[in-house]
Scaffold this motif. Structure first.
Motif, PDB file in Angstrom:
ATOM      1  N   UNK A 131       1.160  -1.270  -0.134  1.00 45.58           N
ATOM      2  CA  UNK A 131       0.034   0.061  -0.002  1.00 45.58           C
ATOM      3  C   UNK A 131       0.949   1.212   0.032  1.00 45.58           C
ATOM      4  N   UNK A 132       0.395   2.442  -0.439  1.00 45.24           N
ATOM      5  CA  UNK A 132       1.055   3.613  -0.526  1.00 45.24           C
ATOM      6  C   UNK A 132       0.166   4.630  -0.511  1.00 45.24           C
ATOM      7  N   UNK A 133       0.551   5.775   0.248  1.00 44.37           N
ATOM      8  CA  UNK A 133      -0.143   7.299   0.111  1.00 44.37           C
ATOM      9  C   UNK A 133       0.314   8.050  -0.572  1.00 44.37           C
ATOM     10  N   UNK A 134      -0.673   8.744  -1.439  1.00 44.90           N
ATOM     11  CA  UNK A 134      -0.111  10.007  -2.337  1.00 44.90           C
ATOM     12  C   UNK A 134      -1.005  11.091  -2.142  1.00 44.90           C
ATOM     13  N   UNK A 135      -0.410  12.471  -2.599  1.00 46.61           N
ATOM     14  CA  UNK A 135      -1.298  13.660  -2.399  1.00 46.61           C
ATOM     15  C   UNK A 135      -2.522  13.598  -3.498  1.00 46.61           C
ATOM     16  N   UNK A 146       8.350   5.034  -4.530  1.00 50.48           N
ATOM     17  CA  UNK A 146       9.129   3.857  -4.281  1.00 50.48           C
ATOM     18  C   UNK A 146       8.173   3.084  -3.214  1.00 50.48           C
ATOM     19  N   UNK A 147       7.923   1.689  -3.417  1.00 50.54           N
ATOM     20  CA  UNK A 147       7.147   1.109  -2.795  1.00 50.54           C
ATOM     21  C   UNK A 147       7.825  -0.176  -2.097  1.00 50.54           C
ATOM     22  N   UNK A 148       7.637  -0.255  -0.788  1.00 47.46           N
ATOM     23  CA  UNK A 148       8.091  -1.552   0.027  1.00 47.46           C
ATOM     24  C   UNK A 148       7.200  -2.498  -0.024  1.00 47.46           C
ATOM     25  N   UNK A 149       7.710  -3.963   0.184  1.00 48.78           N
ATOM     26  CA  UNK A 149       6.950  -5.005   0.252  1.00 48.78           C
ATOM     27  C   UNK A 149       7.619  -6.325   0.533  1.00 48.78           C
ATOM     28  N   UNK A 238      -8.309   4.233  -3.209  1.00 48.07           N
ATOM     29  CA  UNK A 238      -8.553   3.009  -3.046  1.00 48.07           C
ATOM     30  C   UNK A 238      -8.460   2.012  -4.505  1.00 48.07           C
ATOM     31  N   UNK A 239      -7.810   2.678  -5.387  1.00 45.23           N
ATOM     32  CA  UNK A 239      -7.581   2.112  -6.670  1.00 45.23           C
ATOM     33  C   UNK A 239      -6.374   1.267  -6.438  1.00 45.23           C
ATOM     34  N   UNK A 240      -6.611   0.044  -7.087  1.00 43.28           N
ATOM     35  CA  UNK A 240      -5.380  -1.040  -7.108  1.00 43.28           C
ATOM     36  C   UNK A 240      -4.587  -1.026  -8.284  1.00 43.28           C
ATOM     37  N   UNK A 261      -0.860  -3.079  -5.516  1.00 43.03           N
ATOM     38  CA  UNK A 261      -0.219  -1.777  -4.867  1.00 43.03           C
ATOM     39  C   UNK A 261      -1.799  -1.147  -4.639  1.00 43.03           C
ATOM     40  N   UNK A 262      -2.139  -1.061  -3.268  1.00 40.10           N
ATOM     41  CA  UNK A 262      -3.317  -0.388  -2.823  1.00 40.10           C
ATOM     42  C   UNK A 262      -2.962   1.021  -2.780  1.00 40.10           C
ATOM     43  N   UNK A 263      -3.746   2.076  -3.314  1.00 40.00           N
ATOM     44  CA  UNK A 263      -3.505   3.428  -3.451  1.00 40.00           C
ATOM     45  C   UNK A 263      -4.228   4.215  -2.517  1.00 40.00           C
TER      46      UNK A 263
END
Length: 383
Positions: A131-135, A146-149, A238-240, A261-263
């Motif tokens: 999951x990742x948060x954006x503005x 960059x996403x970690x998993x 909440x789009x993937x 990736x859940x946005x």
């Protein structure tokens, strides 16, 4: 032998039943009580054996004749008269899967020859999630993040072999590298051959004497990964996003799984998204709304100038075409809608109040259409 039921009673047929009637009764009962259709049911298993025993005797003319004359003693091996469970009613050692193919017309799924999956076949890796948060602006315009998993990866130390560096796996001596072993089992049908996964190598066909210390001989291990991904312009909360081939590594040469990736999009202090349209409120002064004015309106692309016409009312909405969110799966963009609010001034000084009183005295009902309409309705109702 007194505890044995009469074979004709077991088969639910008369003593004068024909060969076809015996065979038909056997098919129905064997199918009804077969262990594969009654897993964990000892009563069904016992009846299945009883039916097989009865059919073994009644389907054989010589055994049936002895049974009709002497009963169970005529066919029980303890009396030296019959084959008991040692032989096959079909006269040879056979595979139980072949029996059910012939008796049930390929009913499938029965007996010792089952369709088990090959443990050495290529297998796709598991999908993983992040999951990742954006503005709000990043969602509207797109960005790279960059996403970690956590994912299962091929062990770098042994290159996926599972064997300690400098050593190699050897062929399993139990199954000769096949991953499966054949087991012979004596049943009422005769000797049945079944295949199962080799316990020694767990179906891999290989034995590792010196397992890799890094992965414990698995050839794979869990690891935290970081990759940079592209966030497309127009993505919604909440789009993937599906990133193909970035999941856990496959086995036996199989492809890797995918990364989902859940946005999460953070809310904006001014803008509100509705589909691909953007909404905002624009506060006007009383004079701007009454007289009209050139005002500055914020958009996701920056500030734009807009001419508000005189007599603009609270709640009026105007549209800025093409100033909304880009369509993520196509060309073009949504629009921006601006809702007007009129702010009533507070903390007026005496001069301001006097000016407003003069203004109020100079206005008539013609200047207030809604007010005039409201009181006209009141007058009709109460007068």
């Amino acid at each position: 032998m007194a505890n044995k039921r009469d074979y004709y009673e077991v088969m639910n047929i008369s003593k004068g039943a024909s060969d076809d009637e015996i065979k038909k009764a056997y098919r129905q009962l064997a199918k009804k009580y077969h262990p594969d259709l009654n897993p964990g049911n000892p009563e069904a298993e016992a009846k299945f054996k009883e039916v097989n025993e009865a059919y073994e005797v009644l389907s054989d003319k010589d055994k049936r004749a002895r049974y009709d004359q002497f009963g169970h003693a005529g066919v029980d091996p303890n009396y030296g008269a019959g084959g008991g469970y040692g032989g096959s009613p079909f006269g040879q050692d056979i595979d139980l899967g072949d029996i059910f193919n012939s008796v049930f017309g390929g009913f499938g799924g029965f007996g010792g020859r089952r369709n088990s999956s090959n443990p050495n076949a290529p297998r796709r890796g598991a999908d993983v999630e992040a999951s990742i948060g954006i503005s709000f602006d990043e969602a509207a315009k797109g960005c790279r993040k960059e996403v970690s998993f956590n994912a299962v990866v091929t062990c770098e130390e042994c290159s996926g072999t599972g064997a300690q560096k400098g050593t190699s796996a050897k062929t399993c001596p139990t199954c000769s590298g096949r991953g499966q072993v054949t087991v012979n089992q004596r049943t009422p049908f005769g000797v049945v051959q079944t295949s199962r996964v080799c316990d020694a190598c767990r179906g891999t066909g290989k034995i590792i004497d010196n397992p890799c210390k890094s992965c414990g001989g698995n050839g794979r291990k869990k690891k935290q990964r970081k990759i940079e991904i592209n966030i497309p312009a127009g993505i919604a909360n909440d789009q993937v996003l599906n990133i193909s081939g970035q999941g856990s590594a496959g086995t036996n040469g199989g492809p890797a799984g995918d990364l989902h990736v859940y946005v999460s999009v953070r809310p904006h202090p001014i803008f509100e998204r509705r589909g691909d349209d953007v909404w905002c409120e624009l506060p006007l002064t009383f004079a701007q709304a009454a007289l009209g004015a050139e005002v500055i309106v914020p958009t996701i692309d920056g500030k734009v100038s807009y001419s508000v016409h005189d007599g603009t009312q609270p709640g009026d909405v105007f549209k800025l075409k093409g100033k909304g969110i880009p369509h993520i799966n196509g060309r073009g963009r949504g629009d921006q809608y601006v809702k007007v609010t009129v702010e009533v001034p507070k903390n007026l000084n005496s001069k301001q109040k006097s000016a407003l009183k003069d203004f109020e005295a100079a206005t008539t009902d013609k200047n207030y259409t809604k007010r005039k309409s409201f009181f006209d309705v009141i007058k009709k109702i109460f007068d």
